[in-house]
Scaffold this motif. Structure first.
Motif, PDB file in Angstrom:
ATOM      1  N   THR A  24       0.839  -1.203   0.000  1.00 21.30           N
ATOM      2  CA  THR A  24       0.000   0.000   0.000  1.00 21.30           C
ATOM      3  C   THR A  24       0.875   1.255   0.000  1.00 21.30           C
ATOM      4  OG1 THR A  24      -1.777  -1.165   1.064  1.00 21.30           O
ATOM      5  CG2 THR A  24      -1.782   1.178   1.369  1.00 21.30           C
ATOM      6  N   ASN A  86       3.730  12.394  -8.191  1.00 20.02           N
ATOM      7  CA  ASN A  86       2.998  11.417  -7.373  1.00 20.02           C
ATOM      8  C   ASN A  86       1.529  11.836  -7.276  1.00 20.02           C
ATOM      9  OD1 ASN A  86       3.075  13.558  -5.465  1.00 20.02           O
ATOM     10  ND2 ASN A  86       5.063  12.842  -4.758  1.00 20.02           N
ATOM     11  N   THR A  87       0.732  11.034  -6.595  1.00 20.57           N
ATOM     12  CA  THR A  87      -0.690  11.349  -6.421  1.00 20.57           C
ATOM     13  C   THR A  87      -0.858  12.691  -5.722  1.00 20.57           C
ATOM     14  OG1 THR A  87      -1.144   8.982  -6.219  1.00 20.57           O
ATOM     15  CG2 THR A  87      -2.829  10.476  -5.392  1.00 20.57           C
ATOM     16  N   THR A  88      -0.031  12.927  -4.726  1.00 19.36           N
ATOM     17  CA  THR A  88      -0.122  14.169  -3.947  1.00 19.36           C
ATOM     18  C   THR A  88       0.014  15.379  -4.873  1.00 19.36           C
ATOM     19  OG1 THR A  88       0.897  12.990  -2.118  1.00 19.36           O
ATOM     20  CG2 THR A  88       0.897  15.394  -1.976  1.00 19.36           C
ATOM     21  N   HIS A 116      -6.768   9.853   2.563  1.00 14.87           N
ATOM     22  CA  HIS A 116      -5.341  10.063   2.837  1.00 14.87           C
ATOM     23  C   HIS A 116      -5.130  11.579   2.923  1.00 14.87           C
ATOM     24  CE1 HIS A 116      -1.041  10.261   1.749  1.00 14.87           C
ATOM     25  NE2 HIS A 116      -0.954   8.976   2.033  1.00 14.87           N
ATOM     26  N   SER A 118      -3.294  13.462   1.509  1.00 13.27           N
ATOM     27  CA  SER A 118      -3.062  14.140   0.230  1.00 13.27           C
ATOM     28  C   SER A 118      -4.356  14.463  -0.502  1.00 13.27           C
ATOM     29  CB  SER A 118      -2.122  13.318  -0.660  1.00 13.27           C
ATOM     30  OG  SER A 118      -2.733  12.115  -0.973  1.00 13.27           O
ATOM     31  N   ASN A 174      -6.866   3.632   2.052  1.00 17.20           N
ATOM     32  CA  ASN A 174      -5.557   3.005   2.296  1.00 17.20           C
ATOM     33  C   ASN A 174      -5.447   2.430   3.706  1.00 17.20           C
ATOM     34  OD1 ASN A 174      -5.483   5.706   3.337  1.00 17.20           O
ATOM     35  ND2 ASN A 174      -3.286   5.496   3.588  1.00 17.20           N
ATOM     36  N   ASP A 201      -9.224  10.062  -5.966  1.00 14.72           N
ATOM     37  CA  ASP A 201      -7.913   9.578  -5.545  1.00 14.72           C
ATOM     38  C   ASP A 201      -7.884   8.074  -5.827  1.00 14.72           C
ATOM     39  OD1 ASP A 201      -5.776   8.516  -4.237  1.00 14.72           O
ATOM     40  OD2 ASP A 201      -6.105   9.580  -2.358  1.00 14.72           O
ATOM     41  N   ALA A 203      -5.072   6.220  -5.929  1.00 11.00           N
ATOM     42  CA  ALA A 203      -3.744   5.686  -5.578  1.00 11.00           C
ATOM     43  C   ALA A 203      -3.820   4.210  -5.179  1.00 11.00           C
ATOM     44  CB  ALA A 203      -3.127   6.513  -4.449  1.00 11.00           C
ATOM     45  N   GLN A 204      -4.894   3.829  -4.495  1.00  6.86           N
ATOM     46  CA  GLN A 204      -5.007   2.429  -4.049  1.00  6.86           C
ATOM     47  C   GLN A 204      -5.906   1.597  -4.948  1.00  6.86           C
ATOM     48  OE1 GLN A 204      -2.960   1.277  -2.056  1.00  6.86           O
ATOM     49  NE2 GLN A 204      -2.233   3.138  -1.070  1.00  6.86           N
ATOM     50  N   SER A 224      -0.326   6.908  -8.549  1.00  7.41           N
ATOM     51  CA  SER A 224       1.146   6.918  -8.512  1.00  7.41           C
ATOM     52  C   SER A 224       1.721   5.635  -9.104  1.00  7.41           C
ATOM     53  CB  SER A 224       1.645   6.981  -7.057  1.00  7.41           C
ATOM     54  OG  SER A 224       1.193   8.133  -6.415  1.00  7.41           O
ATOM     55  N   HIS A 226       4.605   4.254  -8.310  1.00 11.00           N
ATOM     56  CA  HIS A 226       5.347   3.398  -7.371  1.00 11.00           C
ATOM     57  C   HIS A 226       4.453   2.423  -6.602  1.00 11.00           C
ATOM     58  CE1 HIS A 226       4.338   6.802  -4.627  1.00 11.00           C
ATOM     59  NE2 HIS A 226       4.181   5.818  -3.764  1.00 11.00           N
ATOM     60  N   LYS A 227       3.132   2.619  -6.652  1.00  7.58           N
ATOM     61  CA  LYS A 227       2.239   1.680  -5.968  1.00  7.58           C
ATOM     62  C   LYS A 227       1.735   0.603  -6.926  1.00  7.58           C
ATOM     63  CE  LYS A 227       0.612   5.243  -2.768  1.00  7.58           C
ATOM     64  NZ  LYS A 227       1.460   4.961  -1.621  1.00  7.58           N
TER      65      LYS A 227
END
Ligand code: PLP
Length: 411
Positions: A24, A86-88, A116, A118, A174, A201, A203-204, A224, A226-227
């Protein structure tokens, strides 16, 4: 279940005992991604767009190919895909470039308590700066959003009004693992107020679920690399073309302009006007290998694999530890991702994580950048174990053995 994919991830060769349960926060990288990174850095590590020489042209071509691969992955148009860090940064881009243009005193910005930071703090600050009303959708005890889904009706009317300019919400929490019924929420919110801007969002969710931006009908989606098995330093912001066209850039400088004079500057068209300065070139280039890997494994198979592991883990945690372990989030696996946040007896989550680390088990402890949610759950911190493509039943069993050791050590 997916067959053991650990062989595709070099980290397990270098660290064979690793039980990695923190995807995560950061996913591991398959060999194909690492190879592509090395290919860029060793064969054509030039800057993009500006060179008229071959290796710069090759780098530009590879960089732009990733944009197409990302667009296809989420069923978007290529020029609707903006690369960020990144997502942020993707969410901040919307809050600065659009939010500060459309929000006035008395307008409403709606988000949820499960966000999150962000997807929470940028909107909170925007509301504080402009005098807008910041409204927060609560959760129910089961970790789902406090909206009424019975008979297919969401009581969104109570939160969303004609004055709501922005709804910012996560697809998947998350911490709780809750997968929100995004499509229904978006549909209903747009019915109440057709002008509402919906920021998702993802990201997850992008790493684990099929995302089709045309079908979802939101306005922005952020995630993102990297996830989702890709390198760090790469985020995506998908935005509706008309909105991206009318928005001002977030950052000003090189490469986002088409002409600069002493008295004025003309910007490039989207997505380039949002990509000032030298980006993470090699990382963007390698990101497409991550997406290809996910696609060839099959997003539906990945989701199924994670559901099975999560169910198995929930069951053995209950069987072994009963009420001593308190698990947050939905019980219904269809509404839950492969994320299990829990408390264990009165042991401190950081002590638990540290004893697990002694056994090469990597979990996260803390508030996971979701303090409003932890306050709502009335806990300071939780331990979080999360699963991805490379985890298997043996990882779950090692977690249980690790927790037995925690119990022995701390009681
Ligand atoms: C749901 C959610 N949103 C946003 C973020 C922030 O992502 P990043 O750190 O890539 O900006 C995370 C990171 O864990 C997340 O889980």
């Amino acid at each position: 279940m997916l067959n053991n994919l650990k062989n595709d991830f070099p980290i397990f060769k270098n660290y064979p005992d690793l039980v990695y349960l923190d995807s995560t926060a950061m996913s591991l990288k398959p060999k194909v991604v690492l190879e592509k990174l090395v290919e860029y850095y060793s064969r054509y590590s030039a800057n993009i767009y500006r060179g008229v020489y071959k290796i710069s042209e090759k780098a530009t071509e590879e960089y732009e190919k990733t944009r197409q691969v990302v667009a296809d992955f989420i069923n978007a148009e290529k020029n609707e895909v903006v690369f960020t860090r990144n997502t942020t940064e993707s969410i901040n881009l919307v809050a600065y470039s659009l939010g500060r243009k459309i929000i006035d005193e008395g307008d409403e910005i709606v988000t949820t308590v499960m966000e999150h930071h962000s997807n929470f703090v940028p909107w909170q600050i925007l509301a504080l700066e402009t005098g807008a009303i910041f409204k927060i959708i609560d959760i129910k005890d089961d970790g789902s959003l406090n909206l009424n889904f019975q008979s297919g009706n969401l009581d969104l009317d109570e939160v969303i009004t004609k004055k709501t300019k922005i709804l910012a919400l996560t697809y998947t929490s998350n911490v709780l693992g809750t997968i929100n019924p995004l499509k229904e929420i978006i549909e209903k919110a747009k019915k109440i107020n057709p002008k509402i801007i919906i920021v998702v969002d993802a990201a997850q969710s992008a790493p684990h679920l099929k995302i089709d931006v045309k079908d979802l009908r939101g306005d922005f989606v952020a995630f993102s690399s990297h996830k989702m098995l890709g390198p760090t330093g790469v985020g995506v912001l998908w935005g509706r073309k008309e909105l991206l066209e009318e928005m001002y850039p977030f950052l000003y400088g090189g490469e986002m302009i088409s002409e600069v004079y002493l008295e004025k500057t003309i910007f490039k068209n989207p997505p380039h006007k949002f990509e000032a300065g030298t980006p993470s070139i090699g990382e963007v280039i390698a990101f497409k290998e991550a997406i290809k890997y996910l696609k060839s494994t099959g997003i539906d198979k990945i989701r199924q694999h994670e559901k099975e592991l999560t169910l198995y883990c929930l069951k053995i945690l209950k069987d072994e530890f009963g009420e001593k372990i308190k698990i947050f989030g939905p019980k219904n696996i269809e509404a839950r991702a492969g994320i299990i946040a829990f408390t264990f007896d009165n042991f401190h989550p950081h002590d638990i994580a540290s004893i697990l680390d002694d056994q090469s088990i990597a979990v996260r402890a803390g508030h996971h950048c979701a303090m409003p949610l932890h306050n709502r759950l009335k806990v300071n911190a939780t331990v979080r174990a999360s699963f991805y493509i490379y985890n298997n039943e043996s990882d779950v069993e090692k977690l249980v053995l690790g927790l037995k050791k925690v119990e022995k050590t701390l009681t």
